[in-house]
Design a protein around this motif. Structure first.
Motif: not given
Ligand code: AMP
Length: 546
Positions: A236, A328, A331-334, A363, A452
């Motif tokens: 990302v 802390h 986020g996520m790719s989307e 978070q 978690i």
């Molecule tokens: P990605 O798109 O590969 O970055 O994965 C995104 C996913 O990672 C999210 O939907 C969460 O499930 C997990 N994630 C990202 N940041 C955190 C965080 N600080 N704590 C727990 N899960 C996280």
């Protein structure tokens, strides 16, 4: 009536032209794959990015064409980010930790025409090339002639040298302005279930996301900062740091391929790094190195940790032992990727002890630009009481609306919300806490247990290096938590002593039914534990045990 202000589209090229003009001497320092340190500046990066556009044009790349990168964090990768997007093409960062099969799938899905690769990936390129020959015309190794790998490519696919192409090009290029909604970069999700899907960022979403990163309660980068993104530029867009840092004139320290504790400590001290960002695994490795070597991090003020839940150990150890603040983020790719960031509000800024730690484990709060909510299975919004958990949704300026190849809006519900696939609570201060991925949650007798939270507690045991909780089938309760642990080097794990760490920290019925010690846990290409594979292997464990 329209406002009478200048109507300039939000262009990614404007970040690097600003940095080149106002922070021309801010540094871009790279640890190269050949081992040497390379020093550049924003002034030089911008000039070379213009030259690189000329190279891309010579390779017949035009607006909207996809150009792939398979590379570590380094100055040439930064030049590619700005040149490709700046000319109106799409920078497709490929994660080299994916399998060759997945890489071939996404390069074909994206229709990549040229691949720019670090020389370390020569064997991977050789393995993938035959499967992508229909769309990829050339492979450019990001090096000088002297370090060019000698590999055979299929007929019709050129093998080219970055610095040779650069030497033959001119810099006579003016950055164009075009529709700010134009696609700028493409990143595929890690594909823990099914094939990876492409998220297609625009100039507008990227620029607004970088602005948000620089807000005071977020990354808050300053011109005097020296930023080391440990998070790779293929994950990302290194969380937006290659855009946020030049936007404010902060220097970038690019670590290349060696992300182990010793290499990072050396680079951070030699290059006077002030802030760094990455996933928990990296910081656990760094902490282990610092403790074992007795070394200190002389200039680091802050780590941003996200991508997976940050274990309590990291907040405690870095704060108390090293005087480094840990933030802390989630986020996520989307979401480009940043959605929430954990910094205090007037309502919780005076917390101490356990209450403070509980706040920091969350978070964080939604940034301006992204709204979040939690809903139940029927789609009803749930209260922000810090206890009720539900499906987390997001919408905003840098949230995806569809995947690559889809139609705008087809990844959203009727009200425009994107379902993240995470399960979370939100408290009265707006602090969100991820309790699970929807598919990982444990449903014991109809109640939800957070995997978690149980994993975070398990890694606080001194003998445990890594932990995973999965839902194991149970004859009475449907599912019960099963704990899989990897022992720290040189330690052995006693089952009962691990279970004792749960005493007083969770309800009795949350305590795992069993502990299994394994040699290692499987990880995805972005460093997350592969729960699906573990569930398949261990789901029947409690039934078999009787
Ligand atoms: P990605 O798109 O590969 O970055 O994965 C995104 C996913 O990672 C999210 O939907 C969460 O499930 C997990 N994630 C990202 N940041 C955190 C965080 N600080 N704590 C727990 N899960 C996280």
């Amino acid at each position: 009536m329209l406002g009478l202000m200048q109507d300039k589209p939000l262009m990614i090229s404007s970040i690097i032209t600003h940095a080149a003009r106002h922070h021309a001497r801010a540094e871009v320092v790279s640890k190269t794959v050949e081992g040497a340190i390379h020093r550049s500046t924003y002034g030089e990066i911008e000039r070379r990015a213009r030259r690189l556009v000329r190279v891309l044009q010579r390779l017949d790349i035009g607006p909207s064409d996809r150009v792939a990168t398979l590379a570590w964090n380094g100055f040439r990768h930064l030049e590619l980010y700005y040149a490709i997007s700046g000319m109106g093409a799409v920078c497709h960062t490929i994660n080299p930790r994916l399998s060759a099969d997945d890489i071939a799938f996404i390069a074909n899905d994206a229709g990549d025409q040229v691949i720019f690769a670090d020389t370390t990936f020569a064997p991977l390129i050789a393995a993938v090339a035959p499967a992508v020959r229909a769309s990829v015309r050339a492979v450019v190794f990001m090096t000088e002639r002297a370090h060019m790998p000698d590999i055979a490519l299929p007929e019709g696919m050129d093998l080219l040298c970055y610095e040779e192409l650069m030497a033959a090009a001119d810099e006579d290029f003016a950055w164009p302005a075009f529709d700010e909604r134009t696609a700028a970069s493409l990143c595929y999700t890690s594909g823990t279930t099914g094939r990876p899907k492409g998220v297609l960022y625009s100039h507008r979403s990227t620029l607004l996301h970088a602005y948000a990163l620089n807000m005071p309660d977020v990354f808050a980068l300053r011109a005097v900062d020296r930023v080391l993104p440990v998070v790779p530029m293929f994950h990302v867009n290194a969380w937006g740091t290659p855009y946020a840092a030049p936007m404010v004139g902060a220097s970038l320290i690019m670590p290349g391929r060696h992300l182990d504790g010793a290499s990072l400590t050396q680079l951070m001290n030699e290059e006077r790094v002030t802030i760094s960002a990455g996933v928990p695994t990296v910081w656990l490795g760094l902490l282990a190195h610092l403790r074992a070597s007795g070394q200190r991090l002389e200039t680091v003020e802050r780590f941003v940790i996200g991508g997976s839940a940050c274990p309590r150990l990291l907040f405690e150890a870095f704060d108390k032992e090293y005087g480094i603040r840990v933030d802390h983020a989630w986020g996520m790719s989307e979401l480009s990727p940043l959605g929430t960031y954990n910094t205090p509000t007037p309502g919780n800024q005076n917390l101490t002890g356990e209450a403070l730690m509980r706040r920091r484990e969350k978070q964080g709060r939604s940034l301006f630009g992204v709204d979040i909510r939690i809903i139940d299975d029927a789609g009803r919004e749930l209260p922000w009481d810090g206890a009720t958990s539900g499906h987390l949704q997001a919408r905003g300026y840098w949230v995806c609306s569809s995947y690559f190849g889809g139609t705008p809006g087809d990844a959203l519900d009727a009200e425009g919300w994107f379902s993240t696939g995470d399960v979370a609570t939100i408290d009265a201060e707006g602090n969100m806490e991820i309790t699970d991925r929807s598919k990982d949650v444990i449903k014991s007798g109809g109640e939800w247990i957070s995997s978690i939270q149980l994993e975070n507690i398990a890694v606080s045991h001194p003998d445990v290096a890594e932990a995973a909780i999965i839902a194991a089938t149970h004859p009475k309760w449907d599912e019960r938590p099963l704990l899989l642990v990897v022992a720290r080097q040189g330690r052995t794990i006693d089952r009962d002593s691990v279970l004792r760490v749960y005493e007083g920290r969770v309800a009795k019925w949350w305590v795992p039914d069993d502990v299994v010690v394994v040699d290692e846990l499987p990880h995805t290409a972005t460093g997350k534990i592969q729960k699906l594979a573990l569930r398949e292997a261990w789901r029947g464990h409690l039934l078999a045990k009787g």
